[in-house]
Design an enzyme around this catalytic site. Structure first.
Site, PDB file in Angstrom:
ATOM      1  N   HIS A 151       0.842  -1.207   0.000  1.00  0.00           N
ATOM      2  CA  HIS A 151       0.000   0.000   0.000  1.00  0.00           C
ATOM      3  C   HIS A 151       0.873   1.251   0.000  1.00  0.00           C
ATOM      4  O   HIS A 151       0.609   2.200  -0.749  1.00  0.00           O
ATOM      5  CB  HIS A 151      -0.899   0.048   1.244  1.00  0.00           C
ATOM      6  CG  HIS A 151      -1.946  -0.995   1.303  1.00  0.00           C
ATOM      7  ND1 HIS A 151      -2.114  -1.792   2.416  1.00  0.00           N
ATOM      8  CD2 HIS A 151      -2.899  -1.388   0.424  1.00  0.00           C
ATOM      9  CE1 HIS A 151      -3.135  -2.617   2.222  1.00  0.00           C
ATOM     10  NE2 HIS A 151      -3.620  -2.404   1.011  1.00  0.00           N
ATOM     11  N   LYS A 156     -17.268  -7.065   5.907  1.00  0.00           N
ATOM     12  CA  LYS A 156     -15.989  -7.595   6.374  1.00  0.00           C
ATOM     13  C   LYS A 156     -15.897  -7.369   7.878  1.00  0.00           C
ATOM     14  O   LYS A 156     -16.524  -6.468   8.423  1.00  0.00           O
ATOM     15  CB  LYS A 156     -14.815  -6.881   5.689  1.00  0.00           C
ATOM     16  CG  LYS A 156     -14.696  -7.184   4.213  1.00  0.00           C
ATOM     17  CD  LYS A 156     -13.457  -6.524   3.644  1.00  0.00           C
ATOM     18  CE  LYS A 156     -13.263  -6.873   2.184  1.00  0.00           C
ATOM     19  NZ  LYS A 156     -12.045  -6.244   1.639  1.00  0.00           N
ATOM     20  N   ARG A 187      -1.636  -6.318  -8.357  1.00  0.00           N
ATOM     21  CA  ARG A 187      -0.587  -7.272  -7.997  1.00  0.00           C
ATOM     22  C   ARG A 187      -0.482  -8.380  -9.023  1.00  0.00           C
ATOM     23  O   ARG A 187       0.597  -8.866  -9.319  1.00  0.00           O
ATOM     24  CB  ARG A 187      -0.875  -7.881  -6.620  1.00  0.00           C
ATOM     25  CG  ARG A 187      -0.790  -6.901  -5.477  1.00  0.00           C
ATOM     26  CD  ARG A 187      -1.201  -7.579  -4.199  1.00  0.00           C
ATOM     27  NE  ARG A 187      -2.590  -8.041  -4.335  1.00  0.00           N
ATOM     28  CZ  ARG A 187      -3.463  -8.092  -3.365  1.00  0.00           C
ATOM     29  NH1 ARG A 187      -3.127  -7.750  -2.165  1.00  0.00           N
ATOM     30  NH2 ARG A 187      -4.677  -8.518  -3.556  1.00  0.00           N
ATOM     31  N   SER A 205      -3.091  -7.791   2.744  1.00  0.00           N
ATOM     32  CA  SER A 205      -3.419  -7.627   4.163  1.00  0.00           C
ATOM     33  C   SER A 205      -3.977  -8.911   4.766  1.00  0.00           C
ATOM     34  O   SER A 205      -3.643  -9.283   5.886  1.00  0.00           O
ATOM     35  CB  SER A 205      -4.428  -6.491   4.354  1.00  0.00           C
ATOM     36  OG  SER A 205      -3.862  -5.261   4.000  1.00  0.00           O
TER      37      SER A 205
END
Length: 162
Positions: free
Chosen positions: A17, A41, A95, A133
């Site tokens: 990040h 979440k 990514r 994460s």
């Protein structure tokens, strides 16, 4: 003034990040880090903790790049958040190919909702491409070392949680 928005849950903020934040901050005058409140979440860190982490980790980046970097919690649509902070560009980090497929769909939906906001994809540096994460939290939970993936301050906070 060019304003950009980099959204995410940042639970926790990782070196990946921070890499994207650093690079995005060189492209705008103000970079808003949109800290998503996602009721679906169950974040490890509460909203205030995530905002504080971002403020701490990004304070020196803003000084280095000359860009104002601020954390901004949001719970509405991403394009509405962009409107709220007057952002003309949304930054997204990629990514892998799987990220691109999801992000491609999101761009299409966001453009349909507001075609005046551009989305810019930034590839994570190779050394940060595997960092997520979710994986960082899992590694810490199982007793592993994540010091290669987060700052020392965030590492300490993760260890305190587990």
């Amino acid at each position: 003034m060019r304003i950009g928005l980099y959204p995410g849950t940042f639970d926790p903020i990782t070196l990946g990040h921070i890499d994207i934040i650093n690079r995005a901050s060189m492209l705008v005058d103000r970079l808003v880090i949109g800290v998503a409140i996602n009721r679906d979440k169950s974040p490890l860190f509460n909203l205030d903790e995530r905002v504080k982490m971002i403020e701490v980790e990004c304070s020196s980046l803003g000084k280095k790049t000359g860009t104002e970097i601020i954390a901004h919690p949001f719970e509405n649509l991403l394009v509405d958040c962009a409107n709220d902070v007057n952002a003309s560009v949304i930054f997204r980090g990629l990514r892998a190919v799987a990220d691109f497929e999801y992000e491609f769909q999101m761009v299409g939906m966001n453009r349909a909702l507001n075609d005046s906001i551009e989305t810019v994809f930034l590839m994570a540096e190779a050394k940060h491409q595997a960092i997520a994460s979710k994986l960082v939290k899992e590694i810490v939970r199982l007793g592993g070392d994540v010091s290669k993936f987060v700052t020392p301050t965030v590492n300490k906070q993760l260890l305190e949680k587990f």
